[in-house]
Design an enzyme around this catalytic site. Sequence first.
Site, PDB file in Angstrom:
ATOM      1  N   LYS A 145       0.840  -1.217   0.000  1.00 16.44           N
ATOM      2  CA  LYS A 145       0.000   0.000   0.000  1.00 16.44           C
ATOM      3  C   LYS A 145       0.868   1.258   0.000  1.00 16.44           C
ATOM      4  CE  LYS A 145      -4.221  -1.873   0.608  1.00 16.44           C
ATOM      5  NZ  LYS A 145      -5.284  -1.810  -0.321  1.00 16.44           N
TER       6      LYS A 145
ATOM      7  N   LYS B 276      -3.545 -10.026  -7.310  1.00 10.25           N
ATOM      8  CA  LYS B 276      -4.796 -10.344  -6.605  1.00 10.25           C
ATOM      9  C   LYS B 276      -5.960  -9.503  -7.137  1.00 10.25           C
ATOM     10  CE  LYS B 276      -6.022  -8.732  -2.613  1.00 10.25           C
ATOM     11  NZ  LYS B 276      -6.514  -8.389  -1.273  1.00 10.25           N
TER      12      LYS B 276
ATOM     13  N   LYS C 189     -10.726  -4.876  -4.606  1.00  9.73           N
ATOM     14  CA  LYS C 189     -11.861  -3.980  -4.843  1.00  9.73           C
ATOM     15  C   LYS C 189     -11.470  -2.531  -5.064  1.00  9.73           C
ATOM     16  CE  LYS C 189     -13.339  -4.557  -0.262  1.00  9.73           C
ATOM     17  NZ  LYS C 189     -12.102  -4.253   0.467  1.00  9.73           N
TER      18      LYS C 189
END
Length: 347
Positions: free
Chosen positions: A117, A199, A202
Amino acid sequence: METNAKKPTLFSGIKPSGTLTLGSYLGAISNWTRYIDDYNSILCIVDLHTITVRIPPAELRRNSLTQLAYYIACGIDPEKCVLFIQSHVPAHAELAWVLDCYTMFGELSRMTQFKDKSAKNADNINAGLFTYPVLMAADILLYNTDIVPVGDDQRQHVEICRDIATRFNNICGETFRLPTAVLPKVAARVMSLSDPTSKMSKSETGDQSGCIFLTDSKDDIVRKFRRAVTDSEASVYYDEENKKGISNLMSIYSSITGSSFDQIANDFAGKGYGDFKLAVAEAVCDRLMPIQEKANALLSDKAYLEQVYSEGAARASALARRTLDKVYRKVGFVAKPRMGRMPEAGK
Ligand code: AQP
Protein backbone atom coordinates in the site's frame (compact mmCIF):
# COMPACT_ATOMS: atom_id res chain seq x y z
CA MET A 1 -28.56 -12.91 18.66
CA GLU A 2 -27.44 -13.86 22.17
CA THR A 3 -23.93 -15.31 22.30
CA ASN A 4 -23.76 -18.92 23.48
CA ALA A 5 -20.93 -19.68 25.95
CA LYS A 6 -20.65 -23.23 24.60
CA LYS A 7 -19.94 -22.13 21.04
CA PRO A 8 -16.52 -20.94 19.85
CA THR A 9 -16.28 -17.42 18.46
CA LEU A 10 -15.62 -16.24 14.91
CA PHE A 11 -14.66 -12.69 13.96
CA SER A 12 -14.15 -11.25 10.49
CA GLY A 13 -14.66 -8.05 8.55
CA ILE A 14 -14.12 -6.34 5.21
CA LYS A 15 -13.13 -2.73 4.46
CA PRO A 16 -15.83 -0.71 2.63
CA SER A 17 -13.09 0.63 0.36
CA GLY A 18 -14.96 -0.12 -2.85
CA THR A 19 -17.46 -2.55 -4.32
CA LEU A 20 -17.18 -6.12 -3.03
CA THR A 21 -15.51 -8.48 -5.48
CA LEU A 22 -15.67 -12.15 -6.27
CA GLY A 23 -12.43 -12.33 -4.24
CA SER A 24 -14.09 -10.87 -1.12
CA TYR A 25 -17.02 -13.26 -1.65
CA LEU A 26 -15.10 -16.51 -2.21
CA GLY A 27 -12.18 -15.67 0.10
CA ALA A 28 -14.25 -14.40 3.01
CA ILE A 29 -18.05 -13.97 2.95
CA SER A 30 -19.04 -17.39 1.58
CA ASN A 31 -16.79 -18.96 4.19
CA TRP A 32 -18.51 -17.02 7.00
CA THR A 33 -21.87 -18.49 6.01
CA ARG A 34 -20.45 -22.00 6.48
CA TYR A 35 -19.63 -21.34 10.13
CA ILE A 36 -22.49 -19.10 11.16
CA ASP A 37 -24.62 -21.83 12.80
CA ASP A 38 -21.79 -23.34 14.83
CA TYR A 39 -19.97 -20.21 15.99
CA ASN A 40 -20.82 -17.02 17.83
CA SER A 41 -20.19 -14.96 14.72
CA ILE A 42 -19.12 -11.34 15.07
CA LEU A 43 -19.09 -9.77 11.60
CA CYS A 44 -18.12 -6.26 10.85
CA ILE A 45 -17.84 -3.54 8.24
CA VAL A 46 -14.39 -2.22 9.08
CA ASP A 47 -14.76 1.45 8.14
CA LEU A 48 -11.98 2.65 10.49
CA HIS A 49 -9.51 0.64 8.43
CA THR A 50 -10.76 2.21 5.22
CA ILE A 51 -9.53 5.76 5.88
CA THR A 52 -5.88 4.65 5.80
CA VAL A 53 -6.29 5.34 2.08
CA ARG A 54 -8.07 8.55 0.99
CA ILE A 55 -11.73 8.02 0.12
CA PRO A 56 -14.46 10.66 -0.42
CA PRO A 57 -16.78 10.67 2.67
CA ALA A 58 -19.97 10.19 0.62
CA GLU A 59 -18.41 7.17 -1.07
CA LEU A 60 -17.38 5.63 2.25
CA ARG A 61 -20.91 6.07 3.65
CA ARG A 62 -22.48 4.59 0.52
CA ASN A 63 -20.04 1.67 0.41
CA SER A 64 -20.68 0.85 4.07
CA LEU A 65 -24.44 0.55 3.65
CA THR A 66 -24.12 -1.29 0.34
CA GLN A 67 -21.71 -3.71 1.98
CA LEU A 68 -24.15 -4.34 4.81
CA ALA A 69 -26.91 -5.12 2.30
CA TYR A 70 -24.59 -7.46 0.39
CA TYR A 71 -23.50 -9.29 3.56
CA ILE A 72 -27.15 -10.04 4.31
CA ALA A 73 -27.95 -10.90 0.69
CA CYS A 74 -25.00 -13.35 0.66
CA GLY A 75 -26.58 -15.26 3.55
CA ILE A 76 -25.29 -13.47 6.66
CA ASP A 77 -28.51 -13.56 8.68
CA PRO A 78 -28.43 -10.75 11.30
CA GLU A 79 -30.57 -12.97 13.57
CA LYS A 80 -27.73 -15.50 13.70
CA CYS A 81 -24.77 -13.18 14.27
CA VAL A 82 -23.63 -9.82 15.61
CA LEU A 83 -23.45 -7.60 12.53
CA PHE A 84 -22.18 -4.04 12.95
CA ILE A 85 -20.14 -1.12 11.67
CA GLN A 86 -16.72 -0.83 13.34
CA SER A 87 -16.78 2.94 14.02
CA HIS A 88 -20.01 2.48 16.05
CA VAL A 89 -18.07 0.53 18.70
CA PRO A 90 -15.38 2.84 20.16
CA ALA A 91 -13.72 -0.05 22.03
CA HIS A 92 -11.96 -1.00 18.75
CA ALA A 93 -10.03 2.29 18.59
CA GLU A 94 -9.49 2.29 22.37
CA LEU A 95 -7.97 -1.19 22.48
CA ALA A 96 -5.90 -0.42 19.39
CA TRP A 97 -4.13 2.37 21.31
CA VAL A 98 -3.21 0.05 24.18
CA LEU A 99 -2.01 -2.62 21.74
CA ASP A 100 0.04 -0.01 19.85
CA CYS A 101 2.13 0.15 23.00
CA TYR A 102 2.69 -3.62 22.88
CA THR A 103 3.62 -3.76 19.19
CA MET A 104 7.13 -3.29 17.86
CA PHE A 105 8.06 -0.91 15.05
CA GLY A 106 10.16 -3.64 13.43
CA GLU A 107 7.35 -6.19 13.21
CA LEU A 108 4.98 -3.65 11.61
CA SER A 109 7.69 -2.71 9.09
CA ARG A 110 7.73 -6.29 7.83
CA MET A 111 4.02 -6.39 6.90
CA THR A 112 3.58 -7.12 3.20
CA GLN A 113 0.35 -5.13 2.94
CA PHE A 114 2.06 -2.03 4.40
CA LYS A 115 4.84 -2.31 1.82
CA ASP A 116 2.34 -2.81 -1.04
CA LYS A 117 0.00 0.00 0.00
CA SER A 118 2.92 2.38 0.67
CA ALA A 119 4.22 1.75 -2.83
CA LYS A 120 0.75 2.42 -4.29
CA ASN A 121 0.11 5.53 -2.13
CA ALA A 122 3.55 7.11 -2.03
CA ASP A 123 2.07 10.57 -1.30
CA ASN A 124 0.09 9.34 1.72
CA ILE A 125 2.13 6.88 3.79
CA ASN A 126 0.30 7.77 6.99
CA ALA A 127 0.71 6.30 10.48
CA GLY A 128 -2.68 4.56 10.20
CA LEU A 129 -1.46 2.57 7.23
CA PHE A 130 1.49 1.48 9.35
CA THR A 131 -0.52 0.57 12.47
CA TYR A 132 -3.38 -1.04 10.50
CA PRO A 133 -2.50 -4.54 11.80
CA VAL A 134 -2.76 -3.31 15.41
CA LEU A 135 -6.32 -2.11 14.86
CA MET A 136 -7.08 -5.44 13.22
CA ALA A 137 -5.60 -7.22 16.26
CA ALA A 138 -7.89 -5.13 18.49
CA ASP A 139 -10.91 -6.07 16.33
CA ILE A 140 -10.15 -9.75 16.76
CA LEU A 141 -9.00 -9.81 20.39
CA LEU A 142 -11.94 -7.79 21.76
CA TYR A 143 -14.28 -10.74 21.22
CA ASN A 144 -12.15 -13.66 22.53
CA THR A 145 -12.08 -14.90 18.98
CA ASP A 146 -11.21 -18.52 18.14
CA ILE A 147 -11.22 -18.34 14.36
CA VAL A 148 -10.80 -15.62 11.76
CA PRO A 149 -11.98 -16.74 8.30
CA VAL A 150 -9.98 -14.66 5.81
CA GLY A 151 -8.37 -14.89 2.40
CA ASP A 152 -4.69 -15.70 2.03
CA ASP A 153 -3.59 -12.02 1.90
CA GLN A 154 -4.74 -11.49 5.50
CA ARG A 155 -2.93 -14.50 6.98
CA GLN A 156 0.09 -12.39 8.00
CA HIS A 157 -2.15 -9.96 9.89
CA VAL A 158 -3.68 -12.78 11.95
CA GLU A 159 -0.16 -14.02 12.73
CA ILE A 160 0.94 -10.62 14.04
CA CYS A 161 -2.29 -10.47 16.07
CA ARG A 162 -1.23 -13.70 17.80
CA ASP A 163 2.24 -12.25 18.44
CA ILE A 164 0.80 -9.07 19.96
CA ALA A 165 -1.64 -11.06 22.13
CA THR A 166 1.13 -13.38 23.30
CA ARG A 167 3.36 -10.42 24.21
CA PHE A 168 0.54 -8.74 26.14
CA ASN A 169 -0.34 -11.99 27.95
CA ASN A 170 3.32 -12.52 28.92
CA ILE A 171 3.71 -9.00 30.30
CA CYS A 172 0.29 -8.38 31.88
CA GLY A 173 -0.97 -11.90 32.61
CA GLU A 174 -3.33 -14.16 30.68
CA THR A 175 -5.87 -11.87 28.98
CA PHE A 176 -6.38 -12.72 25.32
CA ARG A 177 -7.34 -15.94 23.55
CA LEU A 178 -5.06 -16.69 20.58
CA PRO A 179 -7.05 -16.72 17.30
CA THR A 180 -6.42 -18.94 14.28
CA ALA A 181 -6.77 -17.84 10.66
CA VAL A 182 -9.05 -20.13 8.65
CA LEU A 183 -8.54 -20.03 4.89
CA PRO A 184 -10.89 -21.51 2.30
CA LYS A 185 -9.63 -24.78 0.78
CA VAL A 186 -9.86 -23.34 -2.73
CA ALA A 187 -9.94 -19.72 -3.92
CA ALA A 188 -8.02 -18.40 -0.90
CA ARG A 189 -6.46 -15.90 -3.32
CA VAL A 190 -8.61 -15.11 -6.34
CA MET A 191 -6.44 -13.47 -8.98
CA SER A 192 -7.29 -10.74 -11.48
CA LEU A 193 -8.75 -12.12 -14.72
CA SER A 194 -6.65 -9.72 -16.80
CA ASP A 195 -3.43 -10.30 -14.84
CA PRO A 196 -3.43 -13.65 -13.03
CA THR A 197 -0.20 -12.72 -11.23
CA SER A 198 -1.97 -10.05 -9.14
CA LYS A 199 -4.80 -10.34 -6.60
CA MET A 200 -8.34 -9.33 -7.53
CA SER A 201 -8.84 -6.21 -5.38
CA LYS A 202 -11.86 -3.98 -4.84
CA SER A 203 -9.94 -0.70 -4.75
CA GLU A 204 -8.10 -1.34 -8.00
CA THR A 205 -8.84 1.89 -9.84
CA GLY A 206 -7.01 1.19 -13.10
CA ASP A 207 -8.02 -1.61 -15.47
CA GLN A 208 -11.20 -3.12 -13.97
CA SER A 209 -11.69 -5.74 -16.66
CA GLY A 210 -9.93 -8.30 -14.48
CA CYS A 211 -12.19 -7.75 -11.48
CA ILE A 212 -15.66 -9.24 -11.02
CA PHE A 213 -17.69 -6.95 -8.78
CA LEU A 214 -20.71 -8.37 -6.97
CA THR A 215 -22.74 -5.58 -8.63
CA ASP A 216 -21.65 -6.43 -12.19
CA SER A 217 -24.35 -7.18 -14.77
CA LYS A 218 -24.57 -10.64 -16.33
CA ASP A 219 -23.26 -9.24 -19.63
CA ASP A 220 -20.23 -7.67 -17.92
CA ILE A 221 -19.45 -10.90 -16.08
CA VAL A 222 -19.60 -12.99 -19.27
CA ARG A 223 -17.51 -10.43 -21.15
CA LYS A 224 -14.83 -10.31 -18.42
CA PHE A 225 -14.54 -14.11 -18.26
CA ARG A 226 -14.45 -14.40 -22.07
CA ARG A 227 -11.46 -12.04 -22.11
CA ALA A 228 -9.71 -13.66 -19.15
CA VAL A 229 -5.98 -14.04 -19.78
CA THR A 230 -4.95 -17.68 -20.22
CA ASP A 231 -2.10 -19.59 -21.90
CA SER A 232 -1.85 -20.89 -25.45
CA GLU A 233 -2.07 -24.62 -24.63
CA ALA A 234 -5.89 -24.85 -24.73
CA SER A 235 -6.06 -27.76 -22.30
CA VAL A 236 -7.89 -27.43 -18.95
CA TYR A 237 -5.83 -28.75 -16.03
CA TYR A 238 -4.50 -27.28 -12.78
CA ASP A 239 -0.91 -26.03 -12.75
CA GLU A 240 -0.49 -22.97 -10.57
CA GLU A 241 3.08 -22.38 -11.73
CA ASN A 242 2.72 -22.57 -15.49
CA LYS A 243 -1.02 -22.05 -16.08
CA LYS A 244 -1.89 -19.26 -13.67
CA GLY A 245 -4.91 -17.98 -15.62
CA ILE A 246 -6.58 -21.36 -16.08
CA SER A 247 -5.74 -22.43 -12.51
CA ASN A 248 -7.41 -19.25 -11.24
CA LEU A 249 -10.55 -19.97 -13.30
CA MET A 250 -10.55 -23.57 -12.05
CA SER A 251 -10.34 -22.36 -8.44
CA ILE A 252 -13.30 -20.03 -8.97
CA TYR A 253 -15.32 -22.77 -10.66
CA SER A 254 -14.40 -25.35 -8.01
CA SER A 255 -15.29 -22.99 -5.17
CA ILE A 256 -18.75 -22.34 -6.63
CA THR A 257 -19.68 -25.78 -7.95
CA GLY A 258 -17.81 -27.97 -5.45
CA SER A 259 -16.16 -29.93 -8.33
CA SER A 260 -12.58 -31.07 -7.72
CA PHE A 261 -9.77 -30.01 -10.08
CA ASP A 262 -9.59 -33.58 -11.47
CA GLN A 263 -13.32 -33.59 -12.13
CA ILE A 264 -13.13 -30.25 -13.92
CA ALA A 265 -10.19 -31.41 -16.06
CA ASN A 266 -12.19 -34.52 -16.91
CA ASP A 267 -15.40 -32.66 -17.73
CA PHE A 268 -13.60 -30.23 -20.04
CA ALA A 269 -11.17 -32.66 -21.67
CA GLY A 270 -11.07 -32.08 -25.43
CA LYS A 271 -13.03 -28.82 -25.14
CA GLY A 272 -11.46 -25.44 -25.80
CA TYR A 273 -10.88 -22.66 -23.27
CA GLY A 274 -13.90 -20.82 -24.72
CA ASP A 275 -16.33 -23.46 -23.41
CA PHE A 276 -14.66 -23.54 -20.02
CA LYS A 277 -14.65 -19.75 -19.65
CA LEU A 278 -18.35 -19.67 -20.49
CA ALA A 279 -19.10 -22.38 -17.93
CA VAL A 280 -17.24 -20.45 -15.23
CA ALA A 281 -19.09 -17.25 -16.18
CA GLU A 282 -22.45 -19.03 -16.00
CA ALA A 283 -21.68 -20.58 -12.62
CA VAL A 284 -20.67 -17.15 -11.28
CA CYS A 285 -23.79 -15.46 -12.73
CA ASP A 286 -26.06 -18.16 -11.28
CA ARG A 287 -24.58 -17.48 -7.87
CA LEU A 288 -24.40 -13.69 -8.03
CA MET A 289 -27.66 -12.69 -9.72
CA PRO A 290 -29.99 -13.74 -6.86
CA ILE A 291 -27.62 -12.04 -4.39
CA GLN A 292 -27.78 -8.82 -6.39
CA GLU A 293 -31.56 -8.91 -6.51
CA LYS A 294 -31.80 -9.40 -2.75
CA ALA A 295 -29.20 -6.70 -2.03
CA ASN A 296 -31.07 -4.18 -4.21
CA ALA A 297 -34.30 -4.88 -2.33
CA LEU A 298 -32.51 -4.42 1.00
CA LEU A 299 -30.94 -1.16 -0.15
CA SER A 300 -34.39 0.29 -0.73
CA ASP A 301 -35.25 -0.38 2.94
CA LYS A 302 -32.86 1.96 4.77
CA ALA A 303 -34.89 1.71 8.00
CA TYR A 304 -34.27 -2.04 8.17
CA LEU A 305 -30.54 -1.61 7.54
CA GLU A 306 -30.37 1.01 10.28
CA GLN A 307 -32.14 -1.33 12.68
CA VAL A 308 -29.66 -4.11 11.86
CA TYR A 309 -26.53 -2.01 12.41
CA SER A 310 -27.96 -0.31 15.52
CA GLU A 311 -28.77 -3.62 17.22
CA GLY A 312 -25.43 -5.02 16.11
CA ALA A 313 -23.53 -2.08 17.60
CA ALA A 314 -25.33 -2.43 20.94
CA ARG A 315 -24.50 -6.14 21.18
CA ALA A 316 -20.91 -5.74 20.00
CA SER A 317 -20.34 -2.83 22.42
CA ALA A 318 -21.48 -4.90 25.39
CA LEU A 319 -19.14 -7.78 24.47
CA ALA A 320 -16.19 -5.53 23.63
CA ARG A 321 -16.54 -3.46 26.83
CA ARG A 322 -15.91 -6.54 28.99
CA THR A 323 -12.56 -7.20 27.31
CA LEU A 324 -11.58 -3.54 27.28
CA ASP A 325 -12.34 -3.14 31.01
CA LYS A 326 -10.18 -6.18 31.73
CA VAL A 327 -7.32 -4.78 29.64
CA TYR A 328 -7.56 -1.35 31.32
CA ARG A 329 -7.37 -3.04 34.75
CA LYS A 330 -4.35 -5.11 33.68
CA VAL A 331 -2.36 -2.12 32.44
CA GLY A 332 -3.16 -0.13 35.59
CA PHE A 333 -5.75 2.48 34.58
CA VAL A 334 -7.94 3.72 37.46
CA ALA A 335 -11.45 2.29 37.15
CA LYS A 336 -13.74 4.67 35.29
CA PRO A 337 -16.32 6.43 37.51
CA ARG A 338 -19.96 5.70 36.69
CA MET A 339 -21.28 8.46 34.47
CA GLY A 340 -23.95 9.35 37.10
CA ARG A 341 -21.23 10.26 39.59
CA MET A 342 -19.36 12.63 37.24
CA PRO A 343 -19.56 16.31 38.29
CA GLU A 344 -21.65 18.48 36.04
CA ALA A 345 -19.78 20.73 33.61
CA GLY A 346 -18.94 24.11 35.16
CA LYS A 347 -19.07 22.95 38.81
N1 AQP B 1 -8.78 -11.73 -4.31
C1 AQP B 1 -9.10 -12.29 -3.15
N2 AQP B 1 -9.09 -13.62 -3.00
C2 AQP B 1 -9.42 -14.19 -1.82
N3 AQP B 1 -9.77 -13.49 -0.73
C3 AQP B 1 -9.78 -12.15 -0.84
N4 AQP B 1 -10.07 -11.19 0.02
C4 AQP B 1 -9.95 -9.99 -0.58
N5 AQP B 1 -9.55 -10.14 -1.85
C5 AQP B 1 -9.45 -11.49 -2.04
C6 AQP B 1 -10.45 -11.46 1.41
O1 AQP B 1 -11.64 -10.74 1.66
C7 AQP B 1 -11.51 -10.04 2.86
C8 AQP B 1 -11.45 -8.59 2.45
O2 AQP B 1 -10.72 -7.86 3.28
P1 AQP B 1 -10.49 -6.32 3.12
O3 AQP B 1 -11.36 -5.71 2.12
O4 AQP B 1 -10.62 -5.76 4.48
O5 AQP B 1 -9.00 -6.20 2.68
P2 AQP B 1 -8.21 -6.69 1.45
O6 AQP B 1 -7.77 -8.07 1.70
O7 AQP B 1 -7.13 -5.66 1.26
O8 AQP B 1 -9.21 -6.66 0.22
P3 AQP B 1 -9.11 -5.85 -1.13
O9 AQP B 1 -10.30 -6.18 -1.96
O10 AQP B 1 -7.77 -6.05 -1.76
O11 AQP B 1 -9.29 -4.38 -0.62
P4 AQP B 1 -8.42 -3.11 -0.97
O12 AQP B 1 -8.36 -3.04 -2.47
O13 AQP B 1 -9.18 -1.96 -0.38
O14 AQP B 1 -7.09 -3.29 -0.33
C9 AQP B 1 -10.25 -10.56 3.53
O15 AQP B 1 -10.53 -11.70 4.30
C10 AQP B 1 -9.40 -10.92 2.35
O16 AQP B 1 -8.43 -11.90 2.63
